[in-house]
Design an enzyme around this catalytic site. Structure first.
Site, short mmCIF file in Angstrom:
data_model
loop_
_atom_site.label_atom_id
_atom_site.label_comp_id
_atom_site.label_asym_id
_atom_site.label_seq_id
_atom_site.Cartn_x
_atom_site.Cartn_y
_atom_site.Cartn_z
CE LYS A 58 7.18 -31.36 3.75
NZ LYS A 58 6.53 -30.40 4.69
CB ALA A 82 7.17 -29.80 8.47
CG ASP A 91 15.57 -31.59 -2.11
OD1 ASP A 91 15.22 -31.62 -0.91
OD2 ASP A 91 16.76 -31.42 -2.47
CE1 TYR A 108 10.47 -33.29 6.42
CE2 TYR A 108 11.92 -33.71 4.55
CZ TYR A 108 11.16 -32.84 5.31
OH TYR A 108 11.07 -31.51 4.95
CB THR A 128 12.25 -30.06 9.31
OG1 THR A 128 12.68 -29.44 10.53
CG2 THR A 128 11.09 -29.27 8.75
N1 NAP Z 1 14.67 -27.10 6.67
C1 NAP Z 1 14.94 -27.44 5.44
O1 NAP Z 1 16.11 -27.47 5.04
C2 NAP Z 1 13.79 -27.79 4.48
C3 NAP Z 1 14.11 -28.32 3.22
C4 NAP Z 1 13.07 -28.59 2.32
C5 NAP Z 1 11.75 -28.37 2.71
N2 NAP Z 1 11.47 -27.88 3.94
C6 NAP Z 1 10.06 -27.68 4.31
O2 NAP Z 1 9.85 -26.28 4.50
C7 NAP Z 1 8.92 -26.09 5.57
C8 NAP Z 1 9.52 -25.14 6.60
O3 NAP Z 1 10.74 -25.68 7.03
P1 NAP Z 1 11.63 -24.90 8.10
O4 NAP Z 1 12.98 -25.50 8.05
O5 NAP Z 1 11.45 -23.45 7.94
O6 NAP Z 1 10.92 -25.38 9.44
P2 NAP Z 1 11.56 -25.42 10.90
O7 NAP Z 1 12.42 -24.22 11.12
O8 NAP Z 1 12.12 -26.79 11.13
O9 NAP Z 1 10.25 -25.24 11.76
C9 NAP Z 1 9.14 -26.11 11.61
C10 NAP Z 1 8.02 -25.61 12.49
O10 NAP Z 1 7.05 -26.65 12.57
C11 NAP Z 1 6.42 -26.61 13.85
N3 NAP Z 1 6.64 -27.90 14.52
C12 NAP Z 1 7.82 -28.51 14.75
N4 NAP Z 1 7.63 -29.63 15.47
C13 NAP Z 1 6.31 -29.72 15.70
C14 NAP Z 1 5.50 -30.64 16.41
N5 NAP Z 1 6.02 -31.71 17.03
N6 NAP Z 1 4.17 -30.43 16.46
C15 NAP Z 1 3.63 -29.37 15.85
N7 NAP Z 1 4.37 -28.44 15.17
C16 NAP Z 1 5.68 -28.62 15.10
C17 NAP Z 1 7.10 -25.51 14.65
O11 NAP Z 1 6.36 -24.31 14.50
P3 NAP Z 1 5.52 -23.67 15.72
O12 NAP Z 1 6.34 -23.84 16.96
O13 NAP Z 1 5.37 -22.24 15.35
O14 NAP Z 1 4.26 -24.44 15.75
C18 NAP Z 1 8.43 -25.32 13.93
O15 NAP Z 1 8.94 -24.04 14.10
C19 NAP Z 1 8.55 -27.47 6.09
O16 NAP Z 1 7.37 -27.90 5.45
C20 NAP Z 1 9.70 -28.34 5.62
O17 NAP Z 1 9.27 -29.69 5.42
C21 NAP Z 1 12.46 -27.59 4.85
#
Ligand code: NAP
Length: 309
Positions: free
Chosen positions: A143, A75, A117, A139, A77
Site C-alpha cells: 500500500k 486490492a 493505516d 500488505y 486486502t
Molecule cells: N477492508 C478494510 O478494512 C480496509 C482498510 C483500510 C484500507 N482499505 C483499502 O480500501 C480499498 C477498498 O477496500 P475494500 O475492503 O472495500 O475492498 P474489498 O471488499 O476487499 O474488495 C477488493 C476488490 O479488489 C479486487 N480484487 C480482489 N482480489 C483481486 C485479485 N486477485 N486480482 C484483481 N483484483 C482483485 C476485487 O474487485 P473486482 O472483483 O471488482 O475486480 C475486490 O472486490 C483497498 O485499497 C484497501 O486496501 C481497506
C-alpha cells in the site's frame, strides 16, 4: 463528470454507487472488475470485466473511455494472504496502480487511490497525514509502494487512507460483523485481539469522503476514519452488546498469541481526520449510530468467508 472505477465488487464501491444513485447523480460511471461473477450490475451500473486486470486491456479500456477521475478500490486486502502470496499482492496492489497512474499522465485525469493505516507501524496511532509511514507487514508495504508510485507518476492524485471498514450490506463482499454474527449463530467462539487498536470506519462514511475527494480533486494525502478508537475485542464486544448477544463467546487474546505465525499487525494504529474535516467538512457518523445500522444490514445475510481479527 466521467468516473472510472476499478474494483467494482469491493465493499467500498458498493457504497459509492449506492450514494451516487441516492443523490441521483448525473456522473457517468464505468465499472471495472477483474473477473466474471455475480453481481454483474451494481445499483444499476453494469460491471465490465478486464480479466485479471491485465495491463494492456486495462490501459486500453481507460484510455478509450477518457475519464476525468479514476477511483482505484481494487486490492488484495487479506493481510495474511499478502504475506504468503507476495507476487500476487504486488501485482494487484501496486501493478494496477502503475497502469492507472500512466493513464492519468496521458489523459491528465485525477487519480483517487485508497490506502490504509497499515502503512504505519502502530507504535503511535492514531496518525495524522504528516506522520512517517513504516509498514510492519507486506500488505502495508504494497500500500505504501502504491502511494509513492501515485505521488511520483500521476499528474494529480488524492490518496485516501482509511481504517478497518465495516457495515457493508453487499452480500458478495466480506464484512467483519457479518462474519462474527454468523460464527456466533453456529455456536463458535471468536478470538479477538485486546491490544490491536484502530478507529473503524462505517462504509457509508468512506463513500461520502470518496465522493468529496472526486468532486474536489484535491492533491495529496487525506485520512478518513471513525470517531471511536478501540481494540478489535472491544469493537466486537460493543457490537454483540448492541445486538443483544452474549459477549462471552469472544475470547480476548493478545496479538502476539492470536497472530503467531501470521503477518504482524500494527498495535496502536488508526487515523486522525483533521484535514478531511477542514477541507471537506468530513464528520463520521457517531459509532453508536452507525453500529445498529451495520448490524441491521447484516442480520439476514450469511458469512462470506474466513476473517482473522
Ligand atoms: N477492508 C478494510 O478494512 C480496509 C482498510 C483500510 C484500507 N482499505 C483499502 O480500501 C480499498 C477498498 O477496500 P475494500 O475492503 O472495500 O475492498 P474489498 O471488499 O476487499 O474488495 C477488493 C476488490 O479488489 C479486487 N480484487 C480482489 N482480489 C483481486 C485479485 N486477485 N486480482 C484483481 N483484483 C482483485 C476485487 O474487485 P473486482 O472483483 O471488482 O475486480 C475486490 O472486490 C483497498 O485499497 C484497501 O486496501 C481497506
Amino acid at each position: 463528470m466521467k468516473l472510472l472505477i476499478v474494483g467494482a465488487r469491493s465493499k467500498t464501491v458498493e457504497a459509492v454507487l449506492r450514494l451516487l444513485r441516492r443523490r441521483r447523480s448525473s456522473w457517468e460511471v464505468l465499472l471495472l472488475s477483474h473477473r466474471w461473477a455475480e453481481p454483474m450490475n451494481i445499483h444499476g451500473y453494469p460491471v465490465h470485466v478486464i480479466p485479471a486486470y491485465d495491463r494492456q486491456p486495462l490501459r486500453n479500456a481507460c484510455l478509450s473511455w477518457e475519464p476525468e477521475v479514476i477511483l482505484n478500490a481494487a486490492a488484495l486486502t487479506d493481510v495474511d494472504a499478502c504475506e504468503q502470496e507476495r507476487n500476487l499482492a504486488w501485482r494487484v496492489n501496486v501493478g494496477i496502480v502503475e497502469v492507472l497512474a500512466g493513464v492519468c499522465r496521458i489523459l491528465g485525469s485525477h487519480l483517487l487511490q485508497l490506502s490504509s493505516d497499515y502503512v504505519f507501524d502502530g507504535n503511535a496511532g492514531p496518525y495524522p497525514e504528516t506522520a512517517r509511514p513504516s509498514p510492519l507487514n507486506y500488505y502495508g508495504r504494497t500500500k505504501l509502494a502504491a502511494e509513492n508510485l501515485c505521488l511520483a507518476a500521476a499528474p494529480s492524485v488524492t490518496i485516501l487512507r482509511t481504517t478497518q471498514i465495516y457495515g457493508t450490506p453487499a452480500p458478495w463482499a466480506e464484512d467483519v460483523l457479518r462474519w462474527a454474527l454468523a460464527r456466533v449463530r453456529r455456536g463458535e467462539h471468536i478470538p479477538a485481539a485486546v491490544d490491536v487498536f484502530t478507529n473503524p470506519i462505517f462504509v457509508d462514511d468512506l463513500a461520502r469522503a470518496l465522493l468529496c475527494a472526486a468532486e474536489h480533486r484535491e492533491e495529496g494525502i487525506f485520512h478518513v476514519a471513525g470517531d471511536m478508537w478501540l481494540s478489535r475485542y472491544e469493537f466486537l464486544r460493543r457490537a454483540f452488546q448492541a445486538a443483544g448477544l452474549d459477549a462471552s463467546v469472544l475470547i480476548p487474546l493478545p496479538a502476539e498469541e492470536l497472530y503467531r505465525g501470521r503477518a504482524p499487525r500494527p498495535l496502536r494504529s488508526g487515523l486522525c481526520c483533521e484535514r478531511a474535516r477542514q477541507r471537506w467538512r468530513f464528520v463520521p457518523t457517531p459509532f453508536e449510530e452507525a453500529l445498529p445500522l451495520a448490524l441491521y444490514r447484516n442480520q439476514a445475510a450469511g458469512s462470506s468467508g474466513e476473517i482473522t481479527l
